[in-house]
Design a protein around this motif. Structure first.
Motif, short mmCIF file in Angstrom:
data_model
loop_
_atom_site.label_atom_id
_atom_site.label_comp_id
_atom_site.label_asym_id
_atom_site.label_seq_id
_atom_site.Cartn_x
_atom_site.Cartn_y
_atom_site.Cartn_z
N LEU A 107 0.82 -1.21 0.00
CA LEU A 107 0.00 0.00 0.00
C LEU A 107 0.86 1.26 0.00
N THR A 108 1.89 1.29 0.86
CA THR A 108 2.71 2.50 0.88
C THR A 108 3.44 2.67 -0.45
N GLY A 109 3.84 1.53 -1.05
CA GLY A 109 4.46 1.60 -2.37
C GLY A 109 3.50 2.13 -3.42
N ALA A 110 2.24 1.69 -3.34
CA ALA A 110 1.25 2.13 -4.32
C ALA A 110 0.97 3.62 -4.16
N ILE A 111 0.84 4.06 -2.89
CA ILE A 111 0.58 5.48 -2.63
C ILE A 111 1.74 6.33 -3.15
N TRP A 112 2.97 5.80 -2.98
CA TRP A 112 4.15 6.50 -3.47
C TRP A 112 4.19 6.47 -5.00
N GLY A 113 3.75 5.35 -5.57
CA GLY A 113 3.86 5.17 -7.02
C GLY A 113 2.96 6.11 -7.81
N GLN A 114 1.82 6.47 -7.21
CA GLN A 114 0.87 7.31 -7.95
C GLN A 114 1.49 8.63 -8.42
N PRO A 115 2.08 9.44 -7.53
CA PRO A 115 2.72 10.67 -8.05
C PRO A 115 4.05 10.42 -8.77
N MET A 116 4.79 9.37 -8.38
CA MET A 116 6.14 9.19 -8.92
C MET A 116 6.15 8.49 -10.27
N THR A 119 1.19 5.90 -11.62
CA THR A 119 0.23 4.80 -11.51
C THR A 119 0.36 4.16 -10.14
N TYR A 120 -0.79 3.67 -9.62
CA TYR A 120 -0.73 3.00 -8.33
C TYR A 120 -0.04 1.66 -8.44
N TRP A 121 -0.23 1.03 -9.56
CA TRP A 121 0.27 -0.33 -9.68
C TRP A 121 0.96 -0.53 -11.02
N ALA A 122 2.14 -1.12 -10.99
CA ALA A 122 2.80 -1.56 -12.21
C ALA A 122 3.23 -3.00 -12.00
N TRP A 123 3.27 -3.79 -13.07
CA TRP A 123 3.66 -5.19 -12.91
C TRP A 123 5.18 -5.29 -12.91
N ASP A 124 5.76 -4.51 -12.01
CA ASP A 124 7.19 -4.54 -11.79
C ASP A 124 7.52 -5.83 -11.02
N PRO A 125 8.68 -6.43 -11.27
CA PRO A 125 8.99 -7.70 -10.59
C PRO A 125 8.85 -7.63 -9.08
N THR B 11 0.08 12.57 -0.30
CA THR B 11 0.70 11.26 -0.51
C THR B 11 1.41 10.78 0.74
N VAL B 12 2.26 11.66 1.29
CA VAL B 12 3.05 11.27 2.46
C VAL B 12 2.15 10.98 3.64
N ILE B 13 1.19 11.88 3.88
CA ILE B 13 0.29 11.70 5.03
C ILE B 13 -0.49 10.41 4.89
N ASN B 14 -1.01 10.14 3.70
CA ASN B 14 -1.78 8.91 3.49
C ASN B 14 -0.94 7.68 3.79
N ALA B 15 0.30 7.67 3.30
CA ALA B 15 1.15 6.50 3.53
C ALA B 15 1.37 6.29 5.02
N TYR B 16 1.60 7.38 5.75
CA TYR B 16 1.81 7.24 7.20
C TYR B 16 0.54 6.78 7.89
N ILE B 17 -0.61 7.31 7.46
CA ILE B 17 -1.86 6.90 8.09
C ILE B 17 -2.09 5.41 7.89
N VAL B 18 -1.91 4.95 6.65
CA VAL B 18 -2.11 3.52 6.35
C VAL B 18 -1.23 2.66 7.26
N THR B 19 0.05 3.04 7.36
CA THR B 19 0.98 2.25 8.16
C THR B 19 0.57 2.24 9.63
N ILE B 20 0.26 3.43 10.16
CA ILE B 20 -0.06 3.51 11.58
C ILE B 20 -1.35 2.76 11.88
N VAL B 21 -2.35 2.91 11.01
CA VAL B 21 -3.61 2.20 11.25
C VAL B 21 -3.40 0.69 11.19
#
Lengths: 241, 50, 221
Positions: A107-116, A119-125, B11-21
């Motif tokens: 999930l944190t990867g997907a959230i990071w992937g969206q702006p970077m 896309t939320y998801w890529a079929w990266d290995p 983005t950053v806040i969401n990631a932290y919220i997900v992890t903490i929850v």
């Protein structure tokens, strides 16, 4: 005094009961320190902006996601070879922790992937193999709950842990072939650790230490619960007779 | 005190919220089942010994 | 008749008679492949592109469908206990049962696949590799399935659990099998993927009987 002394549930309960507060407190301290340090007191990175702060939760959880499975593999092996019940129960106790860590890492990867990556998801290995790992965790936990006899469940889940380990590793490299084979030059590399500067590296180390301690604390706590639950079932069976 | 997160703040806040929850939920559930099993076991032991 | 042949003949007879479910997997394969054009639309170029993956995924699901009967019936009526007492090692028994299962479920898929590939507009050069890769890869599906079937053998309603356990094990086979076919369809060299697929299959054939036999012993202990 050897490590196998702790195979005795009574001794394990006594010892883990003493250790648990230390691990819990230090885990909380390190996680809070690492995350506050990382979140409030590290600069933005040129390329990633403030999203670099996600590294302090993404990397520790991803490491634990893999290492929890490795720990389950070792514990299952010990159960199969030496038949120590504590070992089997520790493997059982670790699975939900590993599964949650896998989900958080994805999930944190997907959230990071969206702006970077856009896309939320890529079929990266790496992404794909984490999804596979998550399915292995689900299957492992489902097999535990499906079998009523405790020793049999421990046996069969151990076999699954062995087979699962082999195929999780195999899938990791098979996925590499598939992605490069079909989509040439996909270059979504996640190798951030290799070029992380010291400003990010130190709080990251603290956060990793904190999450590892959290894993140990939760593992001890959940293993203690499993041992107690087994004792409860034994006593109830005796009363029912 | 609050850091400048720029355009990626959500983005950053969401990631932290997900992890903490998620980790908080896992810890809470683990603690709850630990407490429950401990109470049940103590009750059973007391009945057996008493 | 040697014990191996006798057991093989018994397995084949049982699965070919009514209730064995040998034809069911084939019918399932047919339906899944025929459903795909309804889902994605009847565009020939699109179908040609997804044909290798579709055929492989459908073959995989069809194999999965009949797996729960692999040991279940023999376990329930006690045949498995008798067979365990025979001088034949349990590992060999598992291998023969999985092989017989492949003969009745895997082989028909290989024969039917080229016909179904026509409906999906698979490019001509890929037909040979479709059959070859299925021939090399489907035994692995049956043998891996034997692990899942042996793990879940005594469990009531174990079918769904079986799928959950077995499907992730199929990923390497699926990747290399479908890659070989799509490489051939694109005019690339299918050999690397095919050799890796064959390697996975040989690895699986060598190791899974031990894992499955271990699991069966745990059930019968």
């Amino acid at each position: 005094m050897s490590i196998w002394e702790f195979a005795n549930p009574v001794r394990f309960m006594r010892f883990s009961g003493k250790l648990l507060p230390y691990f819990s407190v230090s885990a909380a301290l390190l996680i809070v320190t690492g995350l506050i340090w990382g979140f409030f007191f590290t600069p933005e990175a040129d390329q990633f902006g403030s999203t670099v702060k996600i590294i302090y939760i993404h990397v520790p959880t991803a490491m634990l996601a893999i290492n929890a499975w490795v720990m389950m593999f070792v514990a299952s092996l010990i159960w199969l070879i030496r038949r120590h019940h504590v070992s089997a129960l520790a493997a059982k106790a670790a699975a939900p922790i590993g599964a949650v860590m896998t989900v958080v890492a994805i999930l944190t990867g997907a959230i990071w992937g969206q702006p970077m990556w856009g896309t939320y998801w890529a079929w990266d290995p790496r992404l794909t193999s984490f999804l596979v790992l998550f399915i292995f965790y689900l299957g492992y936990m489902a097999l535990w709950t499906a079998i009523e006899e405790e020793d049999k469940a421990a046996d069969l889940t151990s076999v699954l842990a062995m087979v699962g380990t082999v195929f999780a590793v195999l899938s990791r490299y098979a996925v590499n072939f598939w992605n490069q084979g079909l989509h040439q030059g996909a270059s979504l590399s996640l190798d951030k650790e290799e070029h992380v500067a010291d400003v990010y590296y130190l709080p990251l180390l603290v956060a990793i230490g904190g999450f590892v301690l959290l894993f140990i604390a939760l593992l001890l706590l959940r293993t203690r619960t499993e041992i107690r639950n087994r004792r409860i079932r034994a006593l109830q069976a005796r009363e029912a007779r | 005190m609050w850091p400048e997160l720029g355009k990626y703040g959500a983005t950053v806040i969401n990631a932290y919220i997900v992890t903490i929850v998620a980790t908080g939920l896992l810890t809470w559930l683990s603690l709850r089942s630990a407490r429950k099993s401990k109470e049940t076991l103590e009750k059973l032991e007391a009945r057996r010994n008493g | 008749m040697s014990p191996t042949l006798a057991l093989l003949a018994r397995e084949l007879r049982l699965s070919l008679r009514s209730g064995g479910g040998a034809g069911l997997g084939l019918a399932f394969f047919l339906i899944v492949v025929l459903l795909v054009p309804f889902g994605v639309g009847p565009v020939p170029s699109l179908l040609a592109q997804i044909a290798p993956g579709t055929l492989w995924v459908a073959a995989l699901l069809a194999t999965l469908l009949s797996l729960d009967r692999l040991f279940q019936a023999d376990f329930e009526d006690g045949t498995l206990d008798i067979l365990t007492l025979s001088p034949m090692p349990l590992e060999g028994l598992v291998a023969i049962k999985a092989f017989a299962h492949w003969l009745t479920t895997g082989l028909p898929l290989i024969v039917a696949a080229p016909v179904l590939a026509l409906t999906l507009n698979l490019p001509d050069p890929a037909f040979f590799w479709l059959v070859t890769s299925l021939a090399a890869g489907t035994p692995a599906l049956n043998f891996l399935g034997a692990i899942g079937a042996s793990l879940t053998v005594g469990i009531r309603r174990g079918g769904l659990l079986l799928s959950l356990l077995v499907l992730p094990l199929y990923i390497p086979t699926l990747i290399f099998g479908a890659s070989a076919v799509s490489a051939a369809a694109d005019g690339a060299d299918p050999m690397p993927a095919f050799l890796l697929l064959a390697g996975i299959t040989l690895f699986t054939l060598a190791l899974t009987p031990f894992a499955a036999a271990a699991a069966l012993r745990m059930h019968m202990r």
